[in-house]
Enzyme design. Sequence first.
Site, PDB file in Angstrom:
ATOM      1  N   ASP A 253     -13.715  67.522 -32.825  1.00 21.61           N
ATOM      2  CA  ASP A 253     -12.704  66.518 -32.460  1.00 21.61           C
ATOM      3  C   ASP A 253     -13.123  65.163 -33.043  1.00 21.61           C
ATOM      4  OD1 ASP A 253     -10.382  65.467 -31.420  1.00 21.61           O
ATOM      5  OD2 ASP A 253     -11.041  65.479 -29.330  1.00 21.61           O
TER       6      ASP A 253
ATOM      7  N   ARG B 185       0.124  63.012 -22.015  1.00 23.33           N
ATOM      8  CA  ARG B 185       0.585  62.528 -23.326  1.00 23.33           C
ATOM      9  C   ARG B 185       1.333  63.605 -24.094  1.00 23.33           C
ATOM     10  NH1 ARG B 185      -5.357  61.274 -25.159  1.00 23.33           N
ATOM     11  NH2 ARG B 185      -5.501  63.251 -24.037  1.00 23.33           N
TER      12      ARG B 185
ATOM     13  N   GLY C  13      -6.746  58.161 -32.093  1.00 26.53           N
ATOM     14  CA  GLY C  13      -6.576  56.953 -31.289  1.00 26.53           C
ATOM     15  C   GLY C  13      -5.171  56.410 -31.380  1.00 26.53           C
ATOM     16  N   GLY C  14      -5.045  55.087 -31.246  1.00 28.25           N
ATOM     17  CA  GLY C  14      -3.727  54.451 -31.266  1.00 28.25           C
ATOM     18  C   GLY C  14      -3.075  54.377 -29.903  1.00 28.25           C
ATOM     19  N   GLU C  15      -3.780  54.871 -28.889  1.00 25.79           N
ATOM     20  CA  GLU C  15      -3.154  54.987 -27.568  1.00 25.79           C
ATOM     21  C   GLU C  15      -3.177  53.675 -26.780  1.00 25.79           C
ATOM     22  OE1 GLU C  15      -5.671  58.145 -26.575  1.00 25.79           O
ATOM     23  OE2 GLU C  15      -4.557  59.560 -27.793  1.00 25.79           O
TER      24      GLU C  15
ATOM     25  N   HIS D 223     -11.342  70.944 -36.361  1.00 29.22           N
ATOM     26  CA  HIS D 223     -10.557  69.938 -35.625  1.00 29.22           C
ATOM     27  C   HIS D 223     -11.131  68.545 -35.870  1.00 29.22           C
ATOM     28  CE1 HIS D 223      -8.115  68.994 -31.788  1.00 29.22           C
ATOM     29  NE2 HIS D 223      -8.586  67.836 -32.229  1.00 29.22           N
TER      30      HIS D 223
ATOM     31  N   TYR E  26       0.778  66.080 -31.548  1.00 33.81           N
ATOM     32  CA  TYR E  26       0.853  66.439 -30.123  1.00 33.81           C
ATOM     33  C   TYR E  26       2.227  67.000 -29.711  1.00 33.81           C
ATOM     34  CZ  TYR E  26      -3.434  64.465 -27.973  1.00 33.81           C
ATOM     35  OH  TYR E  26      -4.718  64.228 -27.553  1.00 33.81           O
TER      36      TYR E  26
ATOM     37  N   ARG F 219     -13.442  70.958 -21.240  1.00 34.71           N
ATOM     38  CA  ARG F 219     -13.273  69.593 -20.717  1.00 34.71           C
ATOM     39  C   ARG F 219     -13.278  69.563 -19.192  1.00 34.71           C
ATOM     40  NH1 ARG F 219      -8.215  67.567 -23.475  1.00 34.71           N
ATOM     41  NH2 ARG F 219      -9.220  65.616 -22.944  1.00 34.71           N
TER      42      ARG F 219
END
Length: 389
Positions: free
Chosen positions: A281, A163, A68-70, A61, A130, A227
């Site tokens: 990640d 998201r 990113g980009g959020e 992964h 996503y 998480r």
Amino acid sequence: MFILLKNAECYTPDYSGEKDILVVMDKIYLIEDRINESFLPGMQVIDCSGKIAMPGIIDQHVHLTGGGGEAGPASCIPELMLSELISGGISTVVGVLGMDGVARNIQGLLAKARALEIEGLNTFIYTGYYGVPVLTLTGRVMTDIAFIDKIIGAGEVAISDYRSSHPSIQQLKELSFEVLSGRMLGGKAGVLHIHVGDGKSGLQPLFDLYGESEFPIGMFVPTHINRSRTLFEQGMEYLKNGGNIDLTAGEKTGKGLSVQDGLKKLNDAGIGMDRVTVSSDGNGSMTGSGSSGETGKVSQLFNDIRTSILETKIPITTAIKTVTSNVAGILGMYPGKGCLAAGSDADILVVNREGFTLDKLLVRGQVLVDNGNPLVKGRFELRHQSPTS
Ligand code: ZN
């Protein structure tokens, strides 16, 4: 072309004692107690006394083209370069798109994976991102997996996250059908790699999908399971049901569980450790908002495995398997990858016994890292990155 690693304490990943490993071209040719140095003239001999040899890490992964980009265009993370990956002991990587399916696409991810392969790494990708419906290369997940060698599954499809596209169980079934058909027609393992957020439903959509369908549970790989504590508990339940779970490196014990604390809990419970994996990640945004400028590091994966072994006292074999043979098994790469055996690819990580620090990395028989330093760089990497040079 011929490399002899002498006197290495071998974890194949099972412990097999001190061995010599003969690498011929891109394969492991022999592993024996002693291999004579005069076996082949002109052979490069590397003394591995005091060192451990294990399979190269498979990181399933990594945001190769940048996550990113959020928080807008300036929060898009740049693409990952070769030296960062190999410095983390990674010999095989699976590239993935995250939330951004606008500025990033499968074409770009595939091109990046091919570039890294030319530069020396083993690379694969997932199709999709996503959202559902997913992004594809050929128009269908099924044909992407069946016909494109580098595509070994779909993901990371997001569930239980603000998201996420909040896919219905029916949509997840349709997507699973595409993955399953692609994997059968393409003769691959073919997985659906699922990003699980910290939303209130946790793993429930996956329990529902599995409960209401006939799909083999081994084709699903839910990730980020450490998480939160609630999600981790669900993950243990899912593992008991025969599923795979993937932990993410870099998590601190608090709201969630660090990799070392997570592995300890799982190992103590003694269930399905061969279906537990860890990934980095890497090159994704740390905060989820993408605004901090902090990115996930692929090297965190090796660091977390080291801490698990040195501090949490997870058995070395158990810890190593979560980033080698377990991953290779789930992704259909075993025994070509994820193990040290005659006939396997010469992807070998050499680690100093003292302090479990990285020494060498061989990928397809090429020494890419020596003394912990990368010997090669990507074509466009700066040769001198320190501010003083
Ligand atoms: Zn994710």
